[in-house]
Design an enzyme around this catalytic site. Sequence first.
Site, PDB file in Angstrom:
ATOM      1  N   ASN B 390      -3.402  27.694  56.177  1.00 22.97           N
ATOM      2  CA  ASN B 390      -4.255  27.159  55.130  1.00 22.97           C
ATOM      3  C   ASN B 390      -4.477  25.654  55.324  1.00 22.97           C
ATOM      4  O   ASN B 390      -5.555  25.236  55.769  1.00 22.97           O
ATOM      5  CB  ASN B 390      -3.633  27.455  53.768  1.00 22.97           C
ATOM      6  N   ASP B 391      -3.466  24.854  55.055  1.00 25.87           N
ATOM      7  CA  ASP B 391      -3.652  23.405  55.102  1.00 25.87           C
ATOM      8  C   ASP B 391      -4.088  22.900  56.477  1.00 25.87           C
ATOM      9  O   ASP B 391      -4.811  21.913  56.574  1.00 25.87           O
ATOM     10  CB  ASP B 391      -2.349  22.696  54.706  1.00 25.87           C
ATOM     11  N   VAL B 392      -3.664  23.576  57.535  1.00 30.70           N
ATOM     12  CA  VAL B 392      -3.966  23.074  58.879  1.00 30.70           C
ATOM     13  C   VAL B 392      -5.422  23.284  59.276  1.00 30.70           C
ATOM     14  O   VAL B 392      -5.850  22.825  60.334  1.00 30.70           O
ATOM     15  CB  VAL B 392      -3.051  23.700  59.965  1.00 30.70           C
ATOM     16  N   ALA B 431       0.729  22.401  50.610  1.00 37.13           N
ATOM     17  CA  ALA B 431       0.406  21.119  50.017  1.00 37.13           C
ATOM     18  C   ALA B 431      -0.183  21.284  48.616  1.00 37.13           C
ATOM     19  O   ALA B 431      -0.427  20.309  47.928  1.00 37.13           O
ATOM     20  CB  ALA B 431      -0.562  20.356  50.912  1.00 37.13           C
TER      21      ALA B 431
END
Lengths: 98, 462
Positions: B390-392, B431
């Site tokens: 997700n965040d990456v 995050a």
Amino acid sequence: MTGAVDPFVLNLTVFVLAIFVGYHVVWNVTPALHTPLMAVTNAVSGIIIVGAMLASSPEKMDMGSVIGLVAVALAAINVFGGFLVTQRMLAMFKKKDK
Amino acid sequence: MSANSVSLAYLVAAVLFILTLKGLSSPISSRRGNMFGMMGMTIAVLTTLSLTHNVALILLAIAVGGTIGAVIARRIEMTAMPELVAAMHSLVGLAAVLVAMAAFNNPVAYGIALPGEALHSSNRIELFIGTFVGAITFTGSIIAFGKLSGKLSGKPLRFAGQHWLNLLLGIAMLGFGVAFFMSPSWTPFLIMTAIALVLGVLLIMPIGGADMPVVVSMLNSYSGWAAAGIGFTLNNNMLIIAGSLVGSSGAILSYIMCRAMNRAFFNVILGGFGGEASAEAAGDGVQKTYRSGSADDAAFLMGNADSVIIVPGYGLAVARAQHAINEMSNALTEKGVKVRYAIHPVAGRMPGHMNVLLAEAEVPYEQVVEMDEINNEFSDTDVVLVIGANDVVNPAAKNDKSSPIYGMPILDAYKARTVLVVKRSMATGYAGLDNDLFYMDKTMMIFGDAKKVVEDIIKAID
């Protein structure tokens, strides 16, 4: 300049040079193998076993040698566990079979 | 053995350790490198054995520890590697403390004091440093182990005045170190060790689960420095060299992990992140629309593509979908689709973790490409399949200055012609941020368990 060099200075020389070697060698490790790198450095830091062996073997057994033997066993877990798990991981990295 | 031949044997072992690390520059040479490491350790141990008096007992201790280590190495699951590594750091830390205690107990036996004399003053400082680094590594790694294995909450534990307490304890520890330097006796030594043990706990408790890759690398480094510190005390070059190699390796990995998460090292150490930033960032109140599709749609899109890049995240491993994804990429390859995997440095729970998880699933390593090498190719790619990540892949890291992850390097999945995202729900990642990638016109969400979805895709491809 007279007299022998203090062992501390010799140790420091080795220490600083080893850090430089480590720094340059580790930057060349491919990111894909960073987990095996950690596992193998775990095994290498098991080198504390050398200190532990020396601790466990004065001429007479005393409290220090018992402590030393415990440390030998702990470090041996790292040495064997670290190298064997690294070997296991590295064996998984295969090329595509044609 | 004479002192000279012992030192020379240690030199050989040290060179072999350097070759071990050097071997890791490619998967092919790495296996030989690991053999060098084992040889080096064997030489070091046998040499030391020739200096000892208690050969039988030492061999027994090695046999006990070695058996435990071998069994663990055989049984451990690859998803649990971070825990194993953390546990092993704690053992090195504890062993360092024990060796320091033994050395202090009987310095004459180590040749670092003459009979009847106290420990040399320079050796006292080294002993102090080796002990406290070892003690912090020991308890810190236990906490890291607890957080990684889920036995402790991954949430950062913080309380008011925490930094002040740590500072106070640090000063007290140094104070007792000075007292130990002035008059080497057990009382200041033990008090200082106890403070260091407490500090190890307090330093790691406030660090959140998302930052664990940094913590594990950092403790890796500490365990090396602890061994080197003991080497100084014992005037043993073998310990100094091996310890420094490990210490610098861990330091470099910590740096790489911090850079990959766009985090300053000291911010990680001081704790936070992954806990509170989420509340305000979780959305601007506007209901955004996204498109969802089925496994069949995904199979159709990928089956007709020329090139597919798979972006795996830790969610893939949680769902145990690694083998399924390999089967899927084999099925696609057979249809003539070019399949590759794009790996973000923090895709797993520790540096390089995702690579090992994919290798275990028999994904050939030429298909697995690091972020820097593949980022330019997303714009020429037909389909990107984001799975368990997700965040990456959050474009906010590039174009939203207010985002907490702004500046973090990401995989440019948003540049591909079509983006498929497999996710359990629209929930946020580590995050706690919303991800604009999910709302793009070219993005299709496929909801469900990663393994189930991939298996359905395989069926649909056939």
